[in-house]
Write a protein that holds these residues in place. Structure first.
Motif, PDB file in Angstrom:
ATOM      1  N   ASP A 173      -2.186   4.180   3.914  1.00 12.26           N
ATOM      2  CA  ASP A 173      -2.919   5.389   4.306  1.00 12.26           C
ATOM      3  C   ASP A 173      -4.355   5.350   3.804  1.00 12.26           C
ATOM      4  N   MET A 174      -4.535   4.932   2.563  1.00 16.98           N
ATOM      5  CA  MET A 174      -5.883   4.885   1.992  1.00 16.98           C
ATOM      6  C   MET A 174      -6.747   3.856   2.715  1.00 16.98           C
ATOM      7  N   SER A 206      -0.350   1.546  -6.951  1.00 14.30           N
ATOM      8  CA  SER A 206      -1.519   2.428  -6.906  1.00 14.30           C
ATOM      9  C   SER A 206      -1.475   3.357  -8.103  1.00 14.30           C
ATOM     10  N   ASP A 213      -7.582   5.258   6.191  1.00 11.81           N
ATOM     11  CA  ASP A 213      -8.582   6.328   6.114  1.00 11.81           C
ATOM     12  C   ASP A 213      -9.984   5.754   5.947  1.00 11.81           C
ATOM     13  N   GLN A 214     -10.095   4.723   5.147  1.00 14.04           N
ATOM     14  CA  GLN A 214     -11.402   4.101   4.935  1.00 14.04           C
ATOM     15  C   GLN A 214     -11.908   3.446   6.218  1.00 14.04           C
ATOM     16  N   LYS A 225       1.207   4.759   0.629  1.00  9.46           N
ATOM     17  CA  LYS A 225      -0.051   5.355   0.172  1.00  9.46           C
ATOM     18  C   LYS A 225      -1.199   4.359   0.289  1.00  9.46           C
TER      19      LYS A 225
END
Length: 444
Positions: free
Chosen positions: A312-313, A87, A316-317, A309
């Motif tokens: 998590d991203m 990322s 979240d989406q 990460k």
């Protein structure tokens, strides 16, 4: 430049420090680069003293230097560590930026970055995939032809005393007036209007229900507040309407004449075109089911640590989309009785699956040397722009100026190319199914 690394699984933190002396050296070098092109009042072109440039513009030029140094030093830190980022680095400034820009303090920052996990992708030739297939039958073809006919209605004259009903077409003359005066663009003769088509101003068509040939009627309307013609927006108007004819809708016969009316040479050619379109829909659904089977097989064969990460991203989406659906009252029967913790646990597993499969496909694509051409990206960008008629140029500019948006455009193209490559390698077993089975939605 000084750099230290802290490791926690697939997460890395790099602390970077660049001495103020190095920044000053870069600043002086940059000033010497731009000084020959500078034109300032009171100095001959290219003869502005470095000290004066430093005094006038030193802080802003130092800002450019710091930005460049952060980019270079972060890339060097990752390259020296010999890792593949999963990322974009998450940068955090530790120095007082004002003091750095004034040359009084070293540049110090740290960055967090997830790195790609090490794993060996499965040999695609060992995977078994089921691909359901279906062919267009006569029933589906006839239904599709009937829909084509219904979308190309003919209108035949009713009797002179017949009253117009919703769905009928009326042939009318009309003159629109504001405060009793005709306005530009508000008149037409011999216009055919389908009642219920909502192609005219709100309530215009409703007031013509019940008219017959020879009637004259004053239609009272109010233009919408957001009407495209500013001088009419929100205004009350009266249209003097003369009705010449009332026509009833009739579904045309599906014959040679109908085909030629659509600009097609023959009925057989029309049938072939419709059949090809239907088969393409089935083939697309077949590929989608085969892709799902392939992803299930890949998911089953891989189990490795995931970059936190990225998970998590992705979560979240997904969670934001779910929240929007819940706020709109669109919750599946399966989810409505679950607690928030149960839902989060379930959707985090989905996020983990998506990230895992994304990494697997990326690695298999890399090993297969699959690339995306600029032409493919441009075509995707144009297709996306065409979804917004009248705003095509703005959409294309948006993508050109936003690397993240461009990356989101590239991702599905790359994924599809990798999937197509793998479907050629895996053991695919075709399974004949009905059209209904093929088009049935799979559960997540």
């Amino acid at each position: 430049m000084e750099c230290t690394e802290t490791t926690d699984g697939l997460s890395r933190m790099y602390k970077v420090k660049v001495p103020a002396s190095e920044l000053k050296s870069r600043l002086d070098q940059r000033i010497e680069e731009i000084r020959p092109q500078m034109k300032l009042k009171g100095f001959r072109p290219g003869k502005v003293p470095a000290a004066h440039v430093h005094k006038m513009f030193g802080k802003s030029i130092m800002g450019e230097v710091v930005e460049a140094v952060m980019k270079e030093s972060s890339e060097k830190a990752i390259a020296d560590a010999d890792v593949r980022p999963a990322s974009q680095p998450d940068m955090h400034m530790e120095s007082d930026m004002e003091a750095v820009l004034e040359g009084k303090e070293d540049l110090a920052y740290h960055m967090h970055v997830d790195v790609m996990p090490e794993f060996e992708p499965v040999d695609a030739a060992t995977l078994k995939v089921t691909r359901p297939v279906a062919q267009v039958d006569d029933e589906a073809l006839n239904e599709a032809l009937e829909r084509v006919a219904e979308n190309n209605l003919k209108y035949e004259a009713r009797g002179k005393t017949a009253k117009a009903r919703e769905g009928d077409a009326v042939v009318i003359d009309f003159v629109g007036k504001l405060d009793g005066e005709p306005f530009e663009g508000g008149a037409a003769e011999g216009h055919t209007l389908v009642l219920g088509s909502n192609s005219f101003i709100p309530r215009f068509e409703d007031q013509l229900i019940g008219v017959k040939a020879g009637d004259e009627k004053a239609v009272e309307v109010t233009f919408p507040e957001q009407y495209q013609a500013d001088h009419l927006a929100g205004k009350a108007a009266v249209f003097d309407v003369t009705v010449h004819e009332v026509r009833a809708p009739k579904t045309p016969d599906i014959d040679e004449e109908f085909a030629k009316g659509l600009g097609i040479e023959s009925l057989d050619e029309l049938k072939n075109l419709v059949k090809q379109q239907l088969q393409q829909e089935l083939d697309n659904a077949s590929r989608a089911k085969a892709k799902r089977s392939l992803l299930d097989a890949l998911d089953e064969k891989h189990d490795f640590e995931l970059p936190p990460k990225m998970v998590d991203m992705e979560f979240d989406q997904i969670w934001q989309q779910l929240q929007a659906e819940m706020d709109a009252g669109r919750v599946s029967d399966e989810d409505k009785d679950k607690s928030e913790d149960e839902l989060k646990d379930e959707y985090r597993k989905i996020a983990e699956r998506r990230v895992r499969l994304g990494l697997v496909l990326a690695e298999m694509g890399r090993l297969a040397e699959i690339t995306i051409s600029e032409q493919e990206v441009q075509q995707a960008m144009i297709r996306e722009a065409q979804r917004f008629p009248g705003q095509e140029r703005q959409v294309i500019e948006f993508f050109q100026k936003n690397p993240n948006a461009m990356a989101q455009l590239r991702a599905p193209i790359y994924e599809d190319k990798v999937v197509d490559h793998l479907l050629e390698k895996v053991d695919v077993k075709e399974k004949k199914v009905s059209r209904e089975e093929l088009l049935a939605e799979d559960e997540e």
